[in-house]
Design a protein around this motif. Structure first.
Motif, PDB file in Angstrom:
ATOM      1  N   SER A   1      36.923  34.548  32.195  1.00  0.00           N
ATOM      2  CA  SER A   1      37.661  33.893  33.283  1.00  0.00           C
ATOM      3  C   SER A   1      37.505  32.384  33.231  1.00  0.00           C
ATOM      4  CB  SER A   1      37.181  34.424  34.639  1.00  0.00           C
ATOM      5  OG  SER A   1      37.442  35.807  34.767  1.00  0.00           O
TER       6      SER A   1
ATOM      7  N   GLY B   1      44.008  37.004  47.570  1.00  0.00           N
ATOM      8  CA  GLY B   1      45.022  36.211  46.880  1.00  0.00           C
ATOM      9  C   GLY B   1      44.459  35.096  46.042  1.00  0.00           C
ATOM     10  N   HIS B   2      43.167  35.168  45.700  1.00  0.00           N
ATOM     11  CA  HIS B   2      42.528  34.114  44.903  1.00  0.00           C
ATOM     12  C   HIS B   2      42.608  34.432  43.415  1.00  0.00           C
ATOM     13  CE1 HIS B   2      41.078  32.071  48.386  1.00  0.00           C
ATOM     14  NE2 HIS B   2      40.187  32.985  48.719  1.00  0.00           N
ATOM     15  N   ASP B   3      42.759  33.408  42.601  1.00  0.00           N
ATOM     16  CA  ASP B   3      42.621  33.539  41.162  1.00  0.00           C
ATOM     17  C   ASP B   3      41.131  33.555  40.825  1.00  0.00           C
ATOM     18  OD1 ASP B   3      43.754  33.208  38.280  1.00  0.00           O
ATOM     19  OD2 ASP B   3      42.248  31.622  38.463  1.00  0.00           O
ATOM     20  N   VAL B   4      40.686  34.589  40.112  1.00  0.00           N
ATOM     21  CA  VAL B   4      39.265  34.763  39.827  1.00  0.00           C
ATOM     22  C   VAL B   4      38.700  33.557  39.071  1.00  0.00           C
ATOM     23  CG1 VAL B   4      37.577  36.150  38.576  1.00  0.00           C
ATOM     24  CG2 VAL B   4      39.379  37.274  39.891  1.00  0.00           C
TER      25      VAL B   4
ATOM     26  N   PRO C   1      35.359  41.066  42.564  1.00  0.00           N
ATOM     27  CA  PRO C   1      36.693  40.708  42.057  1.00  0.00           C
ATOM     28  C   PRO C   1      37.825  41.359  42.845  1.00  0.00           C
ATOM     29  CG  PRO C   1      35.220  41.254  40.243  1.00  0.00           C
ATOM     30  CD  PRO C   1      34.522  41.655  41.510  1.00  0.00           C
ATOM     31  N   LEU C   2      37.612  42.598  43.330  1.00  0.00           N
ATOM     32  CA  LEU C   2      38.626  43.247  44.165  1.00  0.00           C
ATOM     33  C   LEU C   2      38.864  42.451  45.441  1.00  0.00           C
ATOM     34  CD1 LEU C   2      37.754  47.068  44.014  1.00  0.00           C
ATOM     35  CD2 LEU C   2      39.796  45.952  43.112  1.00  0.00           C
TER      36      LEU C   2
ATOM     37  N   GLU D   1      34.884  45.016  35.765  1.00  0.00           N
ATOM     38  CA  GLU D   1      36.263  45.413  36.059  1.00  0.00           C
ATOM     39  C   GLU D   1      36.358  46.432  37.194  1.00  0.00           C
ATOM     40  OE1 GLU D   1      34.525  47.924  32.816  1.00  0.00           O
ATOM     41  OE2 GLU D   1      34.662  45.779  33.261  1.00  0.00           O
TER      42      GLU D   1
ATOM     43  N   ARG E   1      33.004  39.149  31.725  1.00  0.00           N
ATOM     44  CA  ARG E   1      34.141  38.888  32.620  1.00  0.00           C
ATOM     45  C   ARG E   1      34.113  37.459  33.144  1.00  0.00           C
ATOM     46  NH1 ARG E   1      38.211  42.851  33.254  1.00  0.00           N
ATOM     47  NH2 ARG E   1      38.373  42.375  35.465  1.00  0.00           N
TER      48      ARG E   1
ATOM     49  N   LEU F   1      38.358  39.207  45.879  1.00  0.00           N
ATOM     50  CA  LEU F   1      39.070  37.981  45.524  1.00  0.00           C
ATOM     51  C   LEU F   1      40.567  38.250  45.386  1.00  0.00           C
ATOM     52  CD1 LEU F   1      36.720  36.313  42.862  1.00  0.00           C
ATOM     53  CD2 LEU F   1      37.119  35.561  45.213  1.00  0.00           C
ATOM     54  N   GLU F   2      40.888  39.343  44.720  1.00  0.00           N
ATOM     55  CA  GLU F   2      42.297  39.704  44.533  1.00  0.00           C
ATOM     56  C   GLU F   2      42.968  39.993  45.871  1.00  0.00           C
ATOM     57  OE1 GLU F   2      44.918  43.182  42.284  1.00  0.00           O
ATOM     58  OE2 GLU F   2      42.839  42.827  41.683  1.00  0.00           O
ATOM     59  N   ALA F   3      42.248  40.711  46.770  1.00  0.00           N
ATOM     60  CA  ALA F   3      42.812  41.029  48.080  1.00  0.00           C
ATOM     61  C   ALA F   3      43.064  39.772  48.899  1.00  0.00           C
ATOM     62  CB  ALA F   3      41.866  41.969  48.829  1.00  0.00           C
TER      63      ALA F   3
END
Length: 320
Positions: free
Chosen positions: A33, A300-303, A293-294, A288, A29, A296-298
């Motif tokens: 990325s 609003g960041h691009d991984v 990563p969750l 995944e 992953r 980061l998504e919360a």
């Protein structure tokens, strides 16, 4: 392109620990990325040829995506430091502190963060003092429910929740399968959350807390890495006040342990809204189904952007 922009990154994944498969998934992953951001990535499994390869290849950055002892006990990170190659993550000394759960609890509690009462017992204690006598004292001072876990290790391997005293001997055997030292900890009833930390050069920042709700009620290895076995809430279903308190506690633990770039601080919030420190990971899972990563998504960041920014921070610090 600035001097700190990495052109080549070696991602280390796999290893010989109990968490090899998880590490390979994290490594893939990370590699994907970074590659999407135009960086040349080589993924390597640590073996007898690794150090010679690193000495000759001299990549701009090394990203250790090695879970378990092979990547988190500090040994490999110390060797990378000796090679003089920048790498993402905590240095060897801090890694050793966080890797040993009882030591991490002491360090973090001295920084003013509450952590559940516990006792740490090597396997030999039972041989020398007698299992029944030891268990009698434990049950008197740490009444069930308790959590028994290996003193070192991750991904909930060897972890048991003990609801009756009769379950304690089997839980100890389970923990000793993964480590010669076991930690017995009072179980705090509450909301289980994880607060991930990133630091790209301007100081540690807490990402939104992720709430963990296993379908089975226990956050086991299978619950962590099998899709559908755990419900995640991002952000956690806690008040803004409690979320701010948890973020403060997580950053305090991160700094107290001397961690760098990236970490995940596992907490449990009791009924009074107090976050209790459980453990720290210097290399959060990056699969995944992983929490980092969750988070980061919360936020609003691009991984991929975050991963490349952490690599740039490693280069800047190495050249400072």
């Amino acid at each position: 392109m600035s001097d700190s922009t990495p052109r080549t990154i070696v991602v280390l994944a796999g290893g010989l620990s109990h968490e090899r498969d998880v590490s390979l998934r994290s490594g893939r992953r990370v590699s994907d990325s970074l590659a999407q951001h135009g960086i040349e990535v080589v993924m390597r499994d640590p073996d007898a040829s690794l150090l010679g390869y690193l000495k000759s290849a001299r990549p701009d950055v090394i990203w250790p995506a090695l879970h378990g002892a092979s990547g988190e006990d500090g040994a490999l990170r110390g060797l990378i430091d000796f090679l003089g190659i920048p790498f993402v993550g905590s240095h060897a000394d801090a890694s050793r502190l966080a890797w040993d759960k009882p030591t991490a609890k002491v360090v973090v509690s001295r920084a003013g963060v509450p952590t559940p009462p516990s006792i740490t017992l090597p396997r030999d204690t039972f041989r020398e003092l007698g299992a029944s006598a030891v268990l009698d004292i434990i049950s008197a001072e740490l009444p069930v429910p308790v959590v028994v876990k290996p003193a070192q290790g991750g991904s909930a391997q060897g972890v048991s929740i003990v609801d009756t005293i009769d379950e304690l001997p089997r839980a100890m055997v389970n923990a000793y399968t993964y480590s010669d030292v076991a930690l017995i900890e009072q179980k705090i009833v509450g909301v289980e959350i994880a607060v991930s930390i990133i630091d790209t050069g301007d100081g540690p920042v807490a990402l939104p807390a992720i709430e963990i709700e296993p379908v089975s009620g226990v956050y086991t290895f299978e619950a962590r890495y099998t899709a559908g076995e755990t419900r995640y809430y991002a952000p956690a279903r806690i008040s803004d006040e409690v979320a701010a308190r948890a973020a403060e506690v997580a950053i305090t633990a991160h700094l107290a342990l001397g961690l760098r770039h990236i970490s995940r601080i596992d907490l449990i919030v009791d009924g009074a809204g107090t976050p209790w420190f459980l453990e720290a990971s210097t290399l959060p899972g990056l699969t995944e189904t992983s929490l980092f990563p969750l988070a980061l998504e919360a936020a609003g960041h691009d991984v991929g952007w975050v991963y490349s920014a952490l690599a740039e921070a490693a280069i800047r610090e190495a050249s400072a």
